[in-house]
Design a protein around this motif. Structure first.
Motif, short mmCIF file in Angstrom:
data_model
loop_
_atom_site.label_atom_id
_atom_site.label_comp_id
_atom_site.label_asym_id
_atom_site.label_seq_id
_atom_site.Cartn_x
_atom_site.Cartn_y
_atom_site.Cartn_z
N ASP A 97 0.83 -1.20 0.00
CA ASP A 97 0.00 0.00 0.00
C ASP A 97 0.87 1.26 0.00
O ASP A 97 0.62 2.20 -0.76
CB ASP A 97 -0.92 0.01 1.22
N PHE A 98 1.88 1.26 0.84
CA PHE A 98 2.77 2.42 0.98
C PHE A 98 3.54 2.67 -0.32
O PHE A 98 3.57 3.80 -0.83
CB PHE A 98 3.73 2.18 2.13
N MET A 99 4.14 1.65 -0.86
CA MET A 99 4.97 1.80 -2.06
C MET A 99 4.13 2.22 -3.26
O MET A 99 4.55 3.06 -4.07
CB MET A 99 5.72 0.51 -2.35
N GLU A 100 2.94 1.64 -3.38
CA GLU A 100 2.08 1.99 -4.52
C GLU A 100 1.53 3.42 -4.38
O GLU A 100 1.44 4.15 -5.38
CB GLU A 100 0.95 0.97 -4.62
N LYS A 101 1.20 3.81 -3.17
CA LYS A 101 0.72 5.17 -2.94
C LYS A 101 1.80 6.20 -3.25
O LYS A 101 1.54 7.25 -3.85
CB LYS A 101 0.26 5.33 -1.50
N GLU A 102 3.04 5.90 -2.85
CA GLU A 102 4.14 6.83 -3.04
C GLU A 102 4.79 6.72 -4.42
O GLU A 102 5.65 7.54 -4.76
CB GLU A 102 5.21 6.61 -1.95
N GLY A 103 4.40 5.72 -5.19
CA GLY A 103 5.01 5.53 -6.51
C GLY A 103 6.46 5.10 -6.43
O GLY A 103 7.29 5.51 -7.26
N LEU A 104 6.78 4.24 -5.46
CA LEU A 104 8.15 3.83 -5.21
C LEU A 104 8.34 2.36 -5.56
O LEU A 104 7.37 1.59 -5.64
CB LEU A 104 8.52 4.04 -3.74
N SER A 105 9.58 1.96 -5.73
CA SER A 105 9.93 0.55 -5.89
C SER A 105 11.34 0.34 -5.37
O SER A 105 12.17 1.26 -5.36
CB SER A 105 9.86 0.12 -7.36
N ALA A 106 11.61 -0.87 -4.93
CA ALA A 106 12.97 -1.21 -4.50
C ALA A 106 13.94 -1.12 -5.68
O ALA A 106 15.08 -0.68 -5.53
CB ALA A 106 12.99 -2.61 -3.89
N ALA A 107 13.46 -1.50 -6.87
CA ALA A 107 14.31 -1.42 -8.06
C ALA A 107 14.66 0.02 -8.39
O ALA A 107 15.77 0.30 -8.87
CB ALA A 107 13.60 -2.07 -9.25
N GLY A 108 13.75 0.94 -8.11
CA GLY A 108 14.03 2.36 -8.36
C GLY A 108 15.15 2.87 -7.49
O GLY A 108 16.02 3.64 -7.96
N LEU A 109 15.16 2.45 -6.23
CA LEU A 109 16.25 2.85 -5.34
C LEU A 109 17.58 2.28 -5.81
O LEU A 109 18.61 2.96 -5.79
CB LEU A 109 15.94 2.39 -3.92
N ILE A 110 17.55 1.04 -6.27
CA ILE A 110 18.77 0.41 -6.77
C ILE A 110 19.28 1.15 -8.01
O ILE A 110 20.49 1.36 -8.17
CB ILE A 110 18.52 -1.07 -7.09
N ALA A 111 18.36 1.56 -8.88
CA ALA A 111 18.76 2.28 -10.09
C ALA A 111 19.47 3.59 -9.72
O ALA A 111 20.46 3.97 -10.36
CB ALA A 111 17.55 2.56 -10.96
N GLU A 112 18.97 4.26 -8.69
CA GLU A 112 19.62 5.50 -8.25
C GLU A 112 20.99 5.20 -7.67
O GLU A 112 21.95 5.94 -7.91
CB GLU A 112 18.74 6.20 -7.22
#
Length: 267
Positions: free
Chosen positions: A108-123
Motif C-alpha cells: 500500500d505504501f509503495m504503490e501510494k508513493e510511486g516507489l519501488s525497490a528497483a528504483g532505489l537500486i537504479a539510483e
C-alpha cells in the motif's frame, strides 16, 4: 505464514568477504557536508545520500558484517534472500500474505508513493555502477533495500522529519555516521524554519532510541517479517507509536508549515 522464495545465487563459499579490488573507506566530513547542502535543495535526490554515506564510513562495519555473514542465520539468509529487491517488488506474491500483514501495508505504501525497490537500486547504480560481488556488498545492500520497509514498520512518513526519524532509527540499529549526520543536520535546518518549541529533536532522539531497542531488521528474515500481522510485529519489535513525531506534525499544521516541503523551503 512462510513463503518459499529461493533464488539462484552464488553460495557464501563462492563469494569473497571483501573483493581484493574494493577500495578502502575514507572519512571525508567536508565532502559529506557539501552533499548534504545539495540534498536539502531536493530531498528526493537520493544520490546525495549515497555520497554522504561514502564520505562517512561506519567504524566497525566490516567487523559486524563478518560476524553476521559467517553466522548460521547469515548463511541461511544469503541462500533464501539473496536479493531483497526481487522479494519486495513482487507485490502479487506479497498480496498473497495475510490481510493486515506487513506485506500488505508495505505494498500500500509503495504503490501510494510511486516507489519501488528497483528504483532505489537504479539510483544507487548511477552513483556506484561497479559491483564487487562480495559478502560485504550483500550485507550493505540489505540495509539499503530495507529503508522503505522501515517507513512502514515505524509509521514515519516521507516528509522531511519522517525521513530524519527513519535515519535516526536506522542509526540506533546500525550506527553509520551518515545516518546520524543527515538526521540531525536535517533537524537543525527544520528548526531554523519554525517558531515555537516544535519537538523536532525530541522526535529524532525518540526514533534513535526505538531503533536501538528493536532487533536489527536487516538481521531478520524479511520474508518472515512481511508475513506477520503489522500491529503484533510492532509490539514484538518494541516499535511504539512515535509520539513526538506526531506532536511535531500537529504543531507544524498549527503554524501553517508544510512538513513535506521543509527542506526545499530551507534551501
Amino acid at each position: 505464514m512462510k513463503i518459499d522464495h529461493k533464488f539462484s545465487t552464488p553460495t557464501d563459499s563462492q563469494m569473497p568477504f571483501v573483493h581484493p579490488e574494493r577500495p578502502a573507506a575514507r572519512f571525508r566530513p567536508l565532502k559529506a557536508l557539501h552533499h548534504f547542502r545539495e540534498l536539502i535543495k531536493d530531498k528526493e535526490d537520493t544520490e546525495q545520500v549515497f555520497h554522504i554515506f561514502e564520505a562517512l564510513p561506519r567504524p566497525g562495519f566490516r567487523k559486524d558484517a563478518r560476524k553476521f555473514v559467517e553466522s548460521d542465520k547469515g548463511r541461511a539468509l544469503l541462500q533464501n534472500e539473496p536479493e531483497l529487491a526481487v522479494i519486495l517488488d513482487d507485490h502479487d506474491r506479497l498480496r498473497q500474505m495475510p490481510a493486515g500483514s506487513l506485506a500488505h501495508a508495505y505494498c500500500d505504501f509503495m504503490e501510494k508513493e510511486g516507489l519501488s525497490a528497483a528504483g532505489l537500486i537504479a539510483e544507487y547504480d548511477q552513483f556506484s555502477p561497479r559491483k564487487y560481488g562480495d559478502l560485504i556488498e550483500w550485507y550493505g545492500f540489505r540495509q539499503r533495500d530495507t529503508h522503505d520497509l522501515l517507513h512502514v514498520l515505524t509509521g514515519y512518513g516521507r516528509d522531511a522529519l519522517g525521513e530524519a526519524c527513519v535515519l535516526a532509527f536506522t542509526y540506533g540499529q546500525n550506527p553509520a555516521l551518515g545516518n546520524v549526520f543527515i538526521a540531525y543536520a536535517a533537524g537543525l535546518n527544520m528548526k531554523k524554519q519554525v517558531k515555537g518549541d516544535v519537538p523536532i529533536f525530541k522526535a529524532i532522539r525518540e526514533a534513535q532510541k526505538m531503533g536501538k531497542a528493536c532487533p536489527k531488521i536487516t538481521d531478520e528474515s524479511i520474508l518472515d517479517l512481511l508475513a506477520q500481522p503489522l500491529d503484533a510485529l510492532r509490539e514484538r519489535l518494541h516499535i511504539q507509536t512515535p509520539h513526538f513525531y506526531h506532536q511535531a506534525h500537529r504543531q507544524f499544521r498549527a503554524l501553517n508549515v508544510d512538513p513535506y516541503d521543509m527542506l526545499a523551503q530551507a534551501a
